[in-house]
Design an enzyme around this catalytic site. Sequence first.
Site, PDB file in Angstrom:
ATOM      1  N   LYS A  77     -11.732   3.719   2.927  1.00  0.00           N
ATOM      2  CA  LYS A  77      -9.953   3.911   3.288  1.00  0.00           C
ATOM      3  C   LYS A  77     -10.003   3.759   4.951  1.00  0.00           C
ATOM      4  O   LYS A  77     -10.885   3.921   5.618  1.00  0.00           O
ATOM      5  CB  LYS A  77      -9.880   5.791   2.975  1.00  0.00           C
ATOM      6  CG  LYS A  77      -8.631   5.551   3.547  1.00  0.00           C
ATOM      7  CD  LYS A  77      -8.552   7.249   2.647  1.00  0.00           C
ATOM      8  CE  LYS A  77      -7.160   8.342   3.336  1.00  0.00           C
ATOM      9  NZ  LYS A  77      -7.122   9.053   2.435  1.00  0.00           N
ATOM     10  N   SER A 152      -3.667  10.475  -0.534  1.00  0.00           N
ATOM     11  CA  SER A 152      -2.989   9.380   1.156  1.00  0.00           C
ATOM     12  C   SER A 152      -3.761   7.676   0.923  1.00  0.00           C
ATOM     13  O   SER A 152      -3.805   7.394   1.068  1.00  0.00           O
ATOM     14  CB  SER A 152      -3.313  10.272   2.087  1.00  0.00           C
ATOM     15  OG  SER A 152      -5.042  10.462   2.141  1.00  0.00           O
ATOM     16  N   SER A 176      -5.617  13.786  -1.746  1.00  0.00           N
ATOM     17  CA  SER A 176      -5.655  12.817  -1.217  1.00  0.00           C
ATOM     18  C   SER A 176      -6.686  11.604  -1.820  1.00  0.00           C
ATOM     19  O   SER A 176      -6.853  10.485  -1.642  1.00  0.00           O
ATOM     20  CB  SER A 176      -5.777  12.251   0.081  1.00  0.00           C
ATOM     21  OG  SER A 176      -4.317  13.311   0.627  1.00  0.00           O
TER      22      SER A 176
END
Lengths: 491, 485
Positions: A77, A152, A176
């Site tokens: 990420k 996210s 997330s």
Amino acid sequence: MSHPRTIHAVRGAIRSGEQSAVDVCEHALGRIAAHDPALHAFNTVTSERALDRARAIDRDKARWKDAPLSGVPVAIKDVLCTRGVRTTASSRILDTFVPPFDATSVRRLEEAGAVIVGKTNCDEFAMGSSTENSAFGPTRNPWATDRIPGGSSGGSAVAVAAGLSTFALGSDTGGSIRQPAALCGIVGLKPTYGRVSRYGLLAFGSSLDHVGPLTHTVADAALVLSVIAGVDPADATSSPEPVAAYGAALTGDVRGARIGVPARLVDEGVDPEISKAFRAALEVLGARGASIVDIALPNAGAAIPVYYLVATAEASSNLARYDGVRYGFRAKVEPQDLLTMYTRTRAEGFGPEVKRRIMLGTYVLRAGYYDAYYLKAQQVRTLIRRDYEQAFERVDAVAMPTTPTPAFKIGERVEDPLQMYLGDVFTVSANLAGLPAISIPCGFTAGGLPIGLQLTGPMFDEASILRVADAHERDTDWWKRTPREFEDLRI
Amino acid sequence: MTCEAVIGLEIHAQLRTASKIFCGCSTAFGAPPNTHVCPVCLGFPGALPVLNRSAVDFGIRAALALGCRVNPTSIFARKNYFYPDLPKGYQISQYERPLAERGLIEANADYWGPERDIRITRVHLEEDAGKLLHEGFADSERRSYVDLNRAGTPLVEIVTEPDLRQAKEAASFFGYLRELLMAMDVNDGNMEEGSLRCDANVSIRQLSSESLGVKVEVKNLNSFRFLERALDYEIERQAEMLRRGEPILQETRLWDSDSDTTVSMRSKEHAHDYRYFPEPDLPPLVLDDARVKEIREAMPEAPAAKRRRLEKMYGLARLDVVNLTIEPGLDGYFEEMVRHQANPREAKNWVLGAVRAKINEARVGVAQMRSALSPAALASLLALVEKGAISGAMAKGVFETMFQSGRSADDIVRDEGLAQIDDDAQIAELIAGVLAENGDAVAQYHAGKAATFGFLVGQVMKATRGKANPKRVNDLLRKRLDADR
């Protein structure tokens, strides 16, 4: 030719010599090249770097033979620092930022032989639940490309679900990791606060931020956790608690395990198809000998407001460093007086959701309002933690759906942030309490959208929720499904 | 209308750790800009602070020296504001629960002290900011540069209660604080380099009043002179406003040493809202009794206590004790001489005389003085004087030779034949020679001119190049002259 999909399968193929690390890496890079233009899971693809690493692993077999993740592709990420590789947080304010160091979790993965194939898209600074709040455009759900993948960590979830990377790292401040895992039909694990170092994770809400894996299987999640977990001298909030043997915990035996279900919470406002899948998942566990216990989490209803007070307060401070002085984007302003440089840099560098949260957090911490908002929120946070502590006197894990609804359409909730925030109802309390929680696939809607089951455990007892999750996985095959367009994968 | 000033100080002192408070970078002063920096003190994304244990130990020592109670748990907090020398956009400090609280410098504790207690509100740990460089670059007209070498240097902030009443008193107190922190070895006392800084809160009230007036904060008081002058100016300014019946505004003012005035920096309305909240990246600082006890037991003596002890133990005058303790290390030099059997009075005279003069003349510190001429060596010189082996006058020369050569007093006296001539027969022989050569003087003496005696003594001493024991010369000469009468 079919290709190994899970970490365990990739390791097997490389160990047996059936495939080289370069074969595996080239395959992943090939799939990224073929599918990422449609999905946009990646902000940066590190093809050359990945191939160099794979070649090095193939060259020095003796050194890497027993490394737990030798040659396994991983997507990171874009909120985790990667030395020499651009790390943007999907924000314009960092779109050229290249960190001089690796996040501890990233370094541990590489030391274990993992091969980073790229940096994944996310909501800007991990603020969002849909990966729509990215300066670089949204990521699409491989199960229905007009829908959001969750967020996210949406890019990480999609990279795994669509077979662009064997596993991924995400971050989880209010769900997330777990929420996009649920909406993309994969496994997502948020460990206990302090279990995995936050060093090198771009901070959003420091007391709520966690690093964890997104994988196809529970066994893969356990393996990755065993690599990245453990105390880190660079993170004062990391825990010296010994790291358990997570792989060994996956016995399939859940006889006598007590699974708590906060009935009042999960019966309200949950999509009927999700409720049905959730009940079915509980039956699977019941059939293996676990008992289902009704529990109460009386303060859980306050979790969302508490979360959005604490998280935004911390964010307003954490994001102050993006001021255009030392790194990242600086607005071009002449004459360059200081205030104009600050305001223009931040006005142009941050997207609307980030600005909204900075303003909210700044408001929360104002002199005269601190007690009413921040302090009160922290007090309720303590109550929420106590609810769980009391529940864990009676049960070994708490089960809930991961999300109240399946993946919605891109753009559907952009104009309604509150509706978006309410989607975090089942996930945020684990962040507030610092408890380990995992989301695993437990079904599909009639329209073919994945549904997730969330299991939350006591502090530092990842082993228990992994065991229960693995037991469920043994008797179901939701996790084996692949999005149609991306099904050229072998299990 | 008679009014009095009410003054409280806020002192920032850099702690003498080798590395910064939240990372491993060096705290050394004077390096090229931005060379003692890392992702942590630059506030890079993802970097996290880790508390330097020795900064805590130094902070505890400072707090204990000020008589504070160390909190078993203290909490770091973020102080949020934007400035280019503050890399993270917040300073990690302590707010609601500081390292230590409720200290005291007792009334009349020391020679400078007021007859009033000075209470210490709190001592807390925090990180220093960097520096803006506004001058010295080709484009300094248009741009400012940032040097973050200092960012993350550990500080203690010491806050006093408003217990001071005069500018001079405040300056004396700050002076004592500097002396104390240096004696504790927690701060280098270097105000020019900014290792020690002071802000003051000043208000004015009628002498009889118990309540406090409107407080004005005065910043930029980075020397004792500036502190005293700024406070004098500010007290007079406020008193004048009070006389004119004008309201005093709560504000922050800056001392401007060019105009010798304070100028308004920001009013209360424009005061920062720092939005303090507990620092989530650092766990609470938990200190067990054993650690505090260990630090307390290893603490050097506080200067005020030391002065009291020196007065009592060696029977020294207060002024002498002050002089011995004002230059750090002189007192240690003195006490070590006494430990080597030097007479305290003599040792004090030597340290405040020859030793101090030499330190000033050679521009050396006490430590260098020690290595050139140790207290033990000087004590052995004093021993030679005391037993009459050499005269006090000669000892001065031997001292100089010892300092230059590093040789011992005994060696110098022996090698250079400086020992006094004590042998009566030898002295008598020399006297006989002098008397033979100075018949006129002898006659004058016998004629009753007593002053001639001194001349004859001088001649004998000259003949021995000063080495004869003057007392013996006196006695023997008198005896010989009187015998001849």
